[in-house]
Design an enzyme around this catalytic site. Structure first.
Site, PDB file in Angstrom:
ATOM      1  N   ASP A   1      -1.192   1.010  -3.907  1.00 18.59           N
ATOM      2  CA  ASP A   1      -2.018  -0.037  -4.508  1.00 18.59           C
ATOM      3  C   ASP A   1      -3.364   0.481  -4.987  1.00 18.59           C
ATOM      4  O   ASP A   1      -4.209  -0.298  -5.419  1.00 18.59           O
ATOM      5  CB  ASP A   1      -2.199  -1.220  -3.554  1.00 18.59           C
TER       6      ASP A   1
ATOM      7  N   SER B   1       0.820  -1.212   0.000  1.00 19.69           N
ATOM      8  CA  SER B   1       0.000   0.000   0.000  1.00 19.69           C
ATOM      9  C   SER B   1       0.854   1.262   0.000  1.00 19.69           C
ATOM     10  O   SER B   1       1.610   1.516  -0.931  1.00 19.69           O
ATOM     11  CB  SER B   1      -0.953  -0.046   1.188  1.00 19.69           C
TER      12      SER B   1
ATOM     13  N   ASP C   1      -2.618   6.014  -3.318  1.00 18.56           N
ATOM     14  CA  ASP C   1      -1.511   5.325  -2.662  1.00 18.56           C
ATOM     15  C   ASP C   1      -0.990   4.228  -3.585  1.00 18.56           C
ATOM     16  O   ASP C   1      -1.455   4.071  -4.713  1.00 18.56           O
ATOM     17  CB  ASP C   1      -1.928   4.776  -1.301  1.00 18.56           C
TER      18      ASP C   1
END
Length: 436
Positions: free
Chosen positions: A231, A95, A229
């Site tokens: 992902d 992430s 972000d």
């Protein structure tokens, strides 16, 4: 307590906490833990992603699971495909963490795992050393994953916009699909964070480095900027006057819009205990009820699914539009917001101006020893501050589930009061940290 899983999957430094051996065992465990027969896998753009992805694939195939490899895709695409096709999914990502970290998110029919399911996978990791290959599972190309997501986007019934739009893709997983969709909708479109090299994910860009999108909005005189972000499952925004608009405010804009259309189920939104007291008051003024959960989008989703709500999320930018998908999706939220701005013929600043936020701050203390929060001296100080504030403030002290951090969140009516109480709590935690 889970050993490997945090609040958002398995995550940590490569190869210390996350490595090929663990990834292989996770893939292998799915048949026993979840009854998996078919699996879809994807990854973000970090340099360790390919090895971990193919380790999961190898582990899964070794026990006869058929695997679809979607390659570099955002987390929402894996979650959506897992839900719609009733298969399990694995996303290799850390992430918003730096490239030196990586992780494994597991989805069961589009949902993040329950605690019991996580413990079954952990038990397999620790207690199954035998490596026996039976019939190998098949492996398939993952083009279907993208096709299914584009079908989802079509449901928004989008139209082109004259707004000047910028995005920061964090050199991450959605850098291609976000460009493909938004460049068709907005003639005046700008993108940064779109040159991943395996090591630059989240490095000075993305939702944890909003100075990048802020500068783009300023330099190009944009109407709005979105920052994702690594992902792609969270988004924050910057308006045309360079104000940062967090996840709670974005939820406010969307929820008010849905309520006007009669589409906000039960006139309720789900937020977390991190949410500012000012935003809760703003929802109440609009006749919208707020349900608060523990921090973590998995807890938000549990509450949404349990009671059939339309929307929920976190101020960090995880926003779940449950009528479309069972996870946060930064791109989907961005597209819906652009539609709202055009429909309302108002700027994002105008739609959020009525929200009067209380002073609130988050202070991170880096430590791998999160047990210091159980120290009697720390507990005493935190309880003293809570007793002083009562209903006129908020205190949340917790260990991060994704990073080696202790997070202290405080909200008060005045900044001076906040500074005093924050200093008291942080000073005690740092004192205990140095002592133990």
């Amino acid at each position: 307590m889970a050993k490997y899983f945090g609040t958002d999957g398995i995550r940590g430094r490569v190869p210390l906490e996350v490595n090929n051996s663990i990834a292989f065992k996770v893939g292998q465990s799915l048949k026993t833990a979840l009854g998996t027969t078919r699996l879809v896998v994807g990854m973000d753009t970090r340099e360790s992603g390919s090895e971990l992805l193919f380790s999961v694939i190898s582990g899964a195939r070794s026990v006869g699971i058929d695997v679809m490899n979607a390659g570099v895709v955002s987390t929402p695409l894996i979650s959506l495909f897992s839900k719609e096709k009733e298969v399990d999914g694995v996303m290799i990502t850390a992430s918003h963490n730096p490239y030196t970290d990586n992780g494994i998110k597991v989805f069961h029919y589009g949902n993040k795992l329950s605690h019991d399911q996580e413990l079954k996978i952990e038990d397999y990791i620790d207690n199954n050393d035998k490596f026996n290959i039976g019939t190998l599972g098949e492996i398939y190309d993952g083009e279907e994953v993208l096709d299914l997501y584009l079908d989802l986007i079509d449901r928004l019934e989008l139209y082109s916009t004259d707004l000047k739009v910028g995005i920061d893709s964090a050199h991450g997983a959605n850098y291609l699909i976000s460009k493909g969709i938004l460049s068709e909708l907005a003639e005046n479109f700008f993108q940064i964070g779109n040159e991943p090299d395996g090591k630059n994910i989240n490095n000075g860009v993305g939702s944890t480095h909003l100075e990048a999108i802020t500068n783009l909005v300023k330099e190009q005189k944009l109407d709005i900027g979105f920052s994702y972000d690594g992902d792609g499952d969270r988004v924050l925004a910057v308006d045309n006057e360079l104000n940062v608009v967090d996840g709670d405010k974005l939820i406010f804009v969307i929820a008010c819009y849905l309520k006007e259309l009669g589409l906000l189920k039960k006139d309720t939104v789900v937020l977390t205990k991190m949410s500012n007291l000012g935003i809760i008051k703003a929802f109440e003024d609009k006749g919208i009820k707020v349900i608060l959960t523990d921090v973590g989008d998995k807890y938000v989703l549990e509450e949404i699914n349990k009671n059939g709500y339309s929307i929920g999320g976190e101020n960090s930018g995880h926003i779940i539009l449950s009528d479309y998908i069972n996870t946060g999706d930064g791109l989907l939220v961005s597209l819906l917001l652009l539609k709202i701005l055009d429909d309302k013929e108002q700027s994002l600043k105008e739609l959020t101006d009525e929200i009067k936020m209380w002073p609130q701050e988050l202070f991170n203390i880096r430590t791998y020893n999160k047990e210091i929060l159980n120290d009697k001296r720390v507990v005493k100080v935190v309880n003293e501050v809570k007793e002083v504030l009562k209903d006129n403030g908020k205190v949340l002290v917790r260990a991060s589930g994704t990073e080696p951090l202790v997070r202290v969140t405080l909200s008060c009516e005045t900044q001076s009061e906040l500074d005093k109480h924050m200093n008291k709590i942080v000073s005690m935690i740092n004192f205990v940290k140095e002592e133990v």
